[in-house]
Design a protein around this motif. Structure first.
Motif, short mmCIF file in Angstrom:
data_model
loop_
_atom_site.label_atom_id
_atom_site.label_comp_id
_atom_site.label_asym_id
_atom_site.label_seq_id
_atom_site.Cartn_x
_atom_site.Cartn_y
_atom_site.Cartn_z
N ILE A 110 -34.43 -75.62 10.33
CA ILE A 110 -34.13 -75.53 11.76
C ILE A 110 -33.49 -76.85 12.18
CG2 ILE A 110 -35.11 -75.30 14.07
CD1 ILE A 110 -37.28 -73.50 12.83
N ALA A 111 -32.31 -76.78 12.78
CA ALA A 111 -31.55 -77.99 13.13
C ALA A 111 -32.31 -78.88 14.10
CB ALA A 111 -30.19 -77.60 13.70
N ASP A 112 -32.82 -78.34 15.20
CA ASP A 112 -33.56 -79.12 16.19
C ASP A 112 -34.74 -78.29 16.68
OD1 ASP A 112 -34.58 -80.68 18.22
OD2 ASP A 112 -32.68 -80.86 19.32
N PRO A 113 -35.90 -78.42 16.03
CA PRO A 113 -37.05 -77.58 16.36
C PRO A 113 -37.56 -77.73 17.79
CG PRO A 113 -37.40 -78.74 14.28
CD PRO A 113 -36.18 -79.32 14.91
N SER A 114 -37.18 -78.80 18.51
CA SER A 114 -37.70 -79.00 19.86
C SER A 114 -36.70 -78.60 20.96
CB SER A 114 -38.11 -80.46 20.05
OG SER A 114 -36.99 -81.31 19.90
N ALA A 115 -35.60 -77.97 20.58
CA ALA A 115 -34.59 -77.56 21.56
C ALA A 115 -34.78 -76.10 21.96
CB ALA A 115 -33.20 -77.75 20.97
N PRO A 116 -34.42 -75.72 23.19
CA PRO A 116 -34.50 -74.31 23.57
C PRO A 116 -33.51 -73.45 22.79
CG PRO A 116 -33.73 -75.65 25.44
CD PRO A 116 -34.04 -76.58 24.31
N TRP A 117 -32.38 -74.01 22.37
CA TRP A 117 -31.47 -73.30 21.49
C TRP A 117 -31.11 -74.21 20.33
CZ3 TRP A 117 -26.60 -75.07 20.39
CH2 TRP A 117 -26.06 -76.01 21.26
N THR A 118 -31.05 -73.61 19.16
CA THR A 118 -30.79 -74.37 17.93
C THR A 118 -30.31 -73.38 16.88
OG1 THR A 118 -31.75 -75.99 16.40
CG2 THR A 118 -33.21 -74.21 17.14
#
Length: 141
Positions: free
Chosen positions: A100-108
């Motif tokens: 997962i590119a950015d696990p803390s983003a709403p979209w990734t």
């Protein structure tokens, strides 16, 4: 593309109880992080009770697209959450496989790194309680 309604929890996990007498006498404020309240002593005859709580955020929808990928191909992950009290939300994406590119983003994005299946889900929290998505299976060819 697969769009899922999300599971939403309601919780009064943090709340405060205030007792104020008819003449403005202060009888106490208690804040709880779960459990049940207990009041000791005699309450005055004209008591107002105010109970405020924290409603868990809602996860309006989750999108995972596409759900069939080749190794190295990314899938879009998008979640939309709302908080009834207007608090800031934090997102946490998890997957049983892949990156997962950015696990803390709403979209990734999720990228398959090997053949097989990956179960993907997201949690949205307001710092006190959370809502969780149903897992979505992504097939990696």
């Amino acid at each position: 593309m697969r769009v899922l309604p999300s599971l939403v929890k309601f919780s009064l996990s943090t709340w405060a109880l205030a007792l104020v007498g008819g003449c403005g006498d202060y009888y106490g404020v208690e804040e709880y992080a779960g459990g049940s309240p207990s009041i000791s002593g005699n309450a005055p005859p004209n008591v107002s009770v105010e109970l405020t709580g924290n409603t868990c955020p809602g996860l309006d929808f989750t999108i995972v697209a596409p759900t069939s990928l080749t190794v190295g191909q990314p899938a879009l992950l998008f979640a939309k959450g709302t908080d009834p009290q207007g608090r800031n939300l934090a997102y946490a994406w998890e997957s049983s496989a892949g990156r997962i590119a950015d696990p803390s983003a709403p979209w990734t994005t999720l990228t398959c790194v090997e053949r097989g299946s990956a179960n993907v889900f997201v949690t949205v929290t307001n710092g006190t309680c959370s809502a969780f998505s149903s897992p979505v299976t992504v097939d990696c060819q």
